[in-house]
Structure formats: structure tokens, C-alpha cells
Design a protein around this motif. Structure first.
Motif, PDB file in Angstrom:
ATOM      1  N   LEU A  67      -1.572   5.606   8.606  1.00 26.98           N
ATOM      2  CA  LEU A  67      -2.070   5.540   7.239  1.00 26.98           C
ATOM      3  C   LEU A  67      -3.452   6.182   7.230  1.00 26.98           C
ATOM      4  O   LEU A  67      -4.416   5.600   7.737  1.00 26.98           O
ATOM      5  CB  LEU A  67      -2.145   4.101   6.734  1.00 26.98           C
ATOM      6  N   ALA A  92      -3.189   3.812  -4.232  1.00 21.88           N
ATOM      7  CA  ALA A  92      -3.214   4.608  -3.007  1.00 21.88           C
ATOM      8  C   ALA A  92      -2.920   6.093  -3.253  1.00 21.88           C
ATOM      9  O   ALA A  92      -3.255   6.927  -2.403  1.00 21.88           O
ATOM     10  CB  ALA A  92      -2.199   4.053  -2.019  1.00 21.88           C
ATOM     11  N   TYR A 112       4.132   5.062  -2.679  1.00 25.03           N
ATOM     12  CA  TYR A 112       2.765   4.569  -2.688  1.00 25.03           C
ATOM     13  C   TYR A 112       2.509   3.615  -3.838  1.00 25.03           C
ATOM     14  O   TYR A 112       3.067   3.758  -4.942  1.00 25.03           O
ATOM     15  CB  TYR A 112       1.777   5.742  -2.837  1.00 25.03           C
ATOM     16  N   MET A 158      -6.617   7.087   5.306  1.00 21.11           N
ATOM     17  CA  MET A 158      -7.285   6.570   4.116  1.00 21.11           C
ATOM     18  C   MET A 158      -8.580   7.356   3.898  1.00 21.11           C
ATOM     19  O   MET A 158      -9.454   7.362   4.769  1.00 21.11           O
ATOM     20  CB  MET A 158      -7.594   5.078   4.271  1.00 21.11           C
ATOM     21  N   ASP A 196     -11.356  -1.544  -1.108  1.00 18.56           N
ATOM     22  CA  ASP A 196     -10.319  -1.330  -0.097  1.00 18.56           C
ATOM     23  C   ASP A 196     -10.499  -2.257   1.103  1.00 18.56           C
ATOM     24  O   ASP A 196      -9.658  -2.279   2.007  1.00 18.56           O
ATOM     25  CB  ASP A 196     -10.327   0.124   0.394  1.00 18.56           C
ATOM     26  N   ARG A 241      -5.406   9.203  -2.484  1.00 15.80           N
ATOM     27  CA  ARG A 241      -6.441   8.852  -1.495  1.00 15.80           C
ATOM     28  C   ARG A 241      -5.856   8.525  -0.132  1.00 15.80           C
ATOM     29  O   ARG A 241      -6.483   8.798   0.889  1.00 15.80           O
ATOM     30  CB  ARG A 241      -7.274   7.665  -1.981  1.00 15.80           C
ATOM     31  N   PHE A 242      -4.706   7.900  -0.113  1.00 14.55           N
ATOM     32  CA  PHE A 242      -4.064   7.488   1.137  1.00 14.55           C
ATOM     33  C   PHE A 242      -2.844   8.348   1.404  1.00 14.55           C
ATOM     34  O   PHE A 242      -2.173   8.810   0.469  1.00 14.55           O
ATOM     35  CB  PHE A 242      -3.635   6.031   1.058  1.00 14.55           C
ATOM     36  N   TYR A 281      -5.334  -4.995   6.964  1.00 13.60           N
ATOM     37  CA  TYR A 281      -4.176  -4.126   6.737  1.00 13.60           C
ATOM     38  C   TYR A 281      -3.086  -4.466   7.744  1.00 13.60           C
ATOM     39  O   TYR A 281      -3.343  -4.528   8.956  1.00 13.60           O
ATOM     40  CB  TYR A 281      -4.585  -2.664   6.850  1.00 13.60           C
ATOM     41  N   VAL A 329       0.831  -1.205   0.000  1.00 13.49           N
ATOM     42  CA  VAL A 329       0.000   0.000   0.000  1.00 13.49           C
ATOM     43  C   VAL A 329       0.867   1.256   0.000  1.00 13.49           C
ATOM     44  O   VAL A 329       0.745   2.098  -0.875  1.00 13.49           O
ATOM     45  CB  VAL A 329      -0.943   0.015   1.217  1.00 13.49           C
ATOM     46  N   ALA A 330       1.727   1.372   1.007  1.00 12.44           N
ATOM     47  CA  ALA A 330       2.550   2.578   1.131  1.00 12.44           C
ATOM     48  C   ALA A 330       3.707   2.307   2.080  1.00 12.44           C
ATOM     49  O   ALA A 330       3.646   1.381   2.890  1.00 12.44           O
ATOM     50  CB  ALA A 330       1.724   3.755   1.653  1.00 12.44           C
TER      51      ALA A 330
END
Length: 125
Positions: free
Chosen positions: A80, A63, A59, A82, A89, A66-67, A93, A47-48
Motif C-alpha cells: 500500500l 484513498a 479503493y 500512501m 490518516d 493518494r493511495f 493499518y 482502505v483498499a
């Protein structure tokens, strides 16, 4: 190093959540920390990630925009944020910690030595 993830939950599509991951020891100076996610029946996806020293971020394409990943070194914590969540999604996580700089390998789970227990994020449509 032990990692404790929290902040997951149930949210409607379009809503926001902020996940937290706290490490059991100081993370500044050497750690690369990342977030991954795994939906049922699917592989674990990157994700990141963030370098805890200079706050360089990286990222996954889905993502971007948005994240947002951020860190608080005195608290040994990475976040994080979000936003604009979508049903796709929905996943568990996971936060992870490793060493080194951000490269293309940062998106590979094998780049991380330590993993948290995961926190469930469910987005209802």
C-alpha cells in the motif's frame, strides 16, 4: 494463512509511506487481499483491496488518488503506497486476506478470513 504487515512509522504531513504485507503461503490464483485502518476510538475502516490474480483494485473514496495498492505474487506480498499523507490518516493499518471477487462487500471486514497484526502509521501535522 499468516500475514505479516510492516512499513508503518512516523511521517510528516504531505509525506509518503509504503506498507507491505507478506503471506505465509501462495496468494496468487484465489486470494483477495485488502488493507483496513483503525484510529483510536473509531471503527475499522476499509482502505483498499486487490485481487491477486488479475490485479483488479478497489479503493475507499478517501484513498482514491493518494493511495495505491499493488501486489507481487512471487513474493506473496501486497503493498500500500500512501502519498500526500494527512494527520487524519493516522491509524493502525491492518492487512487482510480473503477469497472471491471484488464486490461492494469487499469493503466489509467480514469478507476476510485472515488478518495481520497491524502496523502503526502516525502522521504529524
Amino acid at each position: 494463512v499468516q500475514l505479516q504487515a510492516s512499513g508503518g512509522g512516523l511521517v510528516q504531513a504531505g509525506g509518503s509511506l509504503r506498507l507491505s504485507c507478506t503471506a505465509s503461503e501462495r496468494t496468487s490464483g484465489r486470494f483477495l487481499m485488502g488493507w483496513f485502518r483503525q484510529a483510536p476510538g473509531k471503527e475499522r475502516d476499509f482502505v483498499a483491496a486487490i485481487r491477486m490474480t488479475e490485479s483488479t483494485t478497489y479503493y475507499a473514496d478517501f484513498a482514491k488518488g493518494r493511495f495505491a495498492i499493488s501486489r507481487d505474487n512471487p513474493k506473496n506480498t501486497v503493498y500500500l503506497q500512501m502519498n500526500s499523507l494527512k494527520s487524519e490518516d493516522t491509524a493502525v493499518y491492518y492487512c487482510a486476506a480473503g477469497y472471491g471477487i471484488i464486490t461492494s462487500a469487499t469493503r466489509n471486514a467480514r469478507s476476510y478470513a485472515y488478518w495481520g497484526q497491524g502496523t502503526q502509521v502516525t502522521v504529524s501535522s
